[in-house]
Scaffold this active site. Structure first.
Site, PDB file in Angstrom:
ATOM      1  N   GLY A  73     -42.872  36.856 -56.333  1.00  0.00           N
ATOM      2  CA  GLY A  73     -43.657  35.734 -55.829  1.00  0.00           C
ATOM      3  C   GLY A  73     -44.785  35.329 -56.757  1.00  0.00           C
TER       4      GLY A  73
ATOM      5  N   LYS B 295     -48.832  33.124 -61.286  1.00  0.00           N
ATOM      6  CA  LYS B 295     -49.784  32.690 -60.260  1.00  0.00           C
ATOM      7  C   LYS B 295     -49.713  33.579 -59.035  1.00  0.00           C
ATOM      8  CE  LYS B 295     -47.355  30.822 -56.608  1.00  0.00           C
ATOM      9  NZ  LYS B 295     -46.292  31.846 -56.670  1.00  0.00           N
TER      10      LYS B 295
ATOM     11  N   SER C  89     -41.673  38.262 -71.157  1.00  0.00           N
ATOM     12  CA  SER C  89     -42.639  38.078 -70.075  1.00  0.00           C
ATOM     13  C   SER C  89     -43.200  39.401 -69.597  1.00  0.00           C
ATOM     14  CB  SER C  89     -41.973  37.345 -68.897  1.00  0.00           C
ATOM     15  OG  SER C  89     -42.926  37.080 -67.881  1.00  0.00           O
TER      16      SER C  89
ATOM     17  N   ASP D   4     -46.283  25.902 -58.266  1.00  0.00           N
ATOM     18  CA  ASP D   4     -46.162  26.961 -59.277  1.00  0.00           C
ATOM     19  C   ASP D   4     -46.285  26.399 -60.692  1.00  0.00           C
ATOM     20  OD1 ASP D   4     -45.732  28.578 -57.115  1.00  0.00           O
ATOM     21  OD2 ASP D   4     -43.850  29.431 -57.835  1.00  0.00           O
TER      22      ASP D   4
END
Length: 531
Positions: A229, A90, A222, A289
């Site tokens: 952040g 995000k 990932s 998040d």
């Protein structure tokens, strides 16, 4: 009555008819010498006209035979297929820093994602393993040795539908001995990250599962930069939550005909347990998040009282927008940047208060623009209105002193090429910038910018704002434009998954999006409204 199988008998006997069952259960039982036939026996009585069953004389013919159990081979439970779960990172689009002071902010999902491969082991293997090769973490536990007893106690036992709002310290203490040998050979800072991941997982695993849970391995890869952040921790939480709930068969779908309301209920279940994972690590997280990572799209969130959870309003119909994400590769400290603004506000309360209010206005105006019926992602006028809001938001953040020369350099390069509108995202002081791209930007301009950014030590990601939330690939089979496609697709096994040696290779192997949009196999809970 047609012959049927009745299974509600006594002592495990099988009944061939409802009448047999009634006899054994005493609903239509005969009495023989004062005792009923409730002991799993079939009693056949033929009386003569003069015989009296209860009068002390025997019936003319009495046969007592045990009812035979139906001998059937017990069906073995098939192993669950290897499957995958994926969740997006995000960015904060509007409202950084103002949100710390009680104002609203908008966070949106991006198409950089984490991918979790779930392998169920054979019955003889009683271990559960976490393997996160991107951070060099690999650890296994014996399932039967875990502290199930305390997690199953009355008052502590949780279920898939439970709403957990705080971490139970007694349960945390019960998990600690099982973290003692996690990454024992790693430096202290890395070991702490690994122990946090392990502890969060075990807390969730023990809360949701039981000692009969099958042995399994969870392997995570990932494409999201760590510590930038972008919510990488929350994507792990969402992937593990969804995987466990799928293994427990407590989720419906996802499937294309699922109504939005039902899809949102499944999403909420995943989100609740992802939040438990986040609470274990962060103590009192905002929950933003994991919410964005679970549902995708975007949310407006606001926290006016830090003793209460934030207000989170989903933007279910947030459109997918073309985004350029640039990592400055400059270390930042969120706490330092937040403290800078607090100090400035203390010195100039009215002026800084006005700036924070202006940022709040930008946030609400942007949400209103994007939610308008006529908003068109392919129309430059529609995009330019949002882009101008991003420019204004960035200027206000610069006035608070939270930008950085490396961030300003990105803006300079993007503005020079005229390809979009740029602002910092997150705390600032380094970290990342986001650029909303104009429609139909020539490829040569993007290539020129990429070359310049690369020469100056930046990392660039072409991504999508307002991306899909948590997705499922069940089983782990994808069509990758290879020979296997003719036979149904390529099975994504552990070896292939681990051999992907770059973000590009990982996306090519398992990514939810290909050159022609969503790839066949991946499915998502569709939360957007449908007319």
């Amino acid at each position: 009555m047609a012959e049927q199988e009745i299974t509600n008998g006594v002592n495990g006997f099988h009944f061939e008819s409802e009448q047999d069952a009634q006899h054994i259960n005493g609903e239509a039982s005969e009495t023989v010498n004062g005792s009923t036939n409730g002991n799993g026996l079939r009693v056949t009585i033929q009386e003569s006209a003069s015989s009296s069953v209860n009068g002390g004389s025997s019936p003319t013919n009495c046969t007592i035979t045990p009812i035979r159990k139906k001998m059937e081979r017990k069906k073995s439970s098939p192993m669950m297929p290897t499957f995958m779960v994926s969740a997006p990172g995000k960015v904060i689009v509007f409202g950084e820093h103002a949100v710390v002071h009680g104002k609203a902010a908008i966070a949106a999902a991006i198409s950089l994602r984490s991918y979790l491969l779930v392998n169920t082991l054979s019955k003889s293997k009683r271990t559960v393993t976490l393997k996160f090769p991107d951070i060099d973490f690999n650890h296994s536990w014996n399932i039967d040795e875990l502290p199930w007893k305390i997690f199953q106690q009355p008052g502590k036992k949780k279920y898939y539908y439970s709403l957990v709002t705080e971490i139970d310290q007694e349960l945390v203490d019960a998990v600690q001995p099982f973290l003692a040998d996690v990454s024992i050979d790693k430096p202290a800072d890395i070991r702490k990250v690994h122990q946090n991941s392990a502890g969060s997982f075990l807390y969730m695993f023990l809360s949701l599962g039981s000692q009969s849970f099958p042995g399994c391995q969870y392997t995570l890869r990932s494409t999201i930069p760590i510590g930038a952040g972008l919510g990488s921790s929350a994507t792990i939480a969402v992937c593990l939550s969804a995987a466990l709930l799928l293994q427990l068969r407590t989720l419906s779908g996802p499937h294309p005909d699922q109504p939005p309301e039902e899809a949102r209920l499944q999403i909420e279940r995943i989100n609740r347990w992802a939040f438990v994972y986040e609470m274990f690590i962060h103590g009192n997280p905002s929950g933003v998040d994991n919410t964005v990572s679970t549902q995708g799209k975007a949310v407006v969130f606001q926290r006016t009282d830090y003793n209460q959870p934030p207000s989170v309003r989903p933007l279910w119909d947030f459109p997918k927008l073309p985004l350029l994400l640039v990592d400055t590769r400059t270390a930042k400290s969120t706490a330092h940047e937040v403290a800078k603004v607090a100090t400035l506000k203390k010195k100039h309360p009215q002026l800084v208060g006005t700036i924070l209010t202006a940022i709040d206005e930008v946030t609400h105006s942007s949400a209103q623009l994007i939610e308008e019926q006529g908003f068109d992602t392919q129309d430059e006028e529609s995009l330019s209105k949002v882009g101008e809001m991003m420019t204004i938001n960035h200027g206000l953040l610069v006035s608070l002193g939270v930008s950085h020369p490396r961030l300003e350099r990105v803006r300079e390069l993007v503005d020079h090429e005229g390809i979009g509108w740029t602002k910092l995202t997150g705390a600032g002081g380094g970290g990342c910038s986001i650029t909303l791209l104009r429609p139909n930007v020539p490829r040569e301009k993007l290539d020129k910018l990429e070359k310049q950014l690369d020469e100056e030590g930046y990392s660039k990601f072409e991504t999508t704002l307002g991306s899909d939330g948590v997705g499922v690939l069940w089983p782990a089979v994808l069509k990758n434009g290879m020979d296997e496609d003719e036979e149904g697709g390529m099975e994504i096994d552990l070896e292939k998954f681990l051999s992907a040696d770059s973000n590009e290779a990982l996306e090519k192997l398992v990514g939810v999006h290909g050159d022609r949009g969503e790839r066949e196999g991946w499915k998502f809970w569709r939360v957007e409204n449908r007319d």
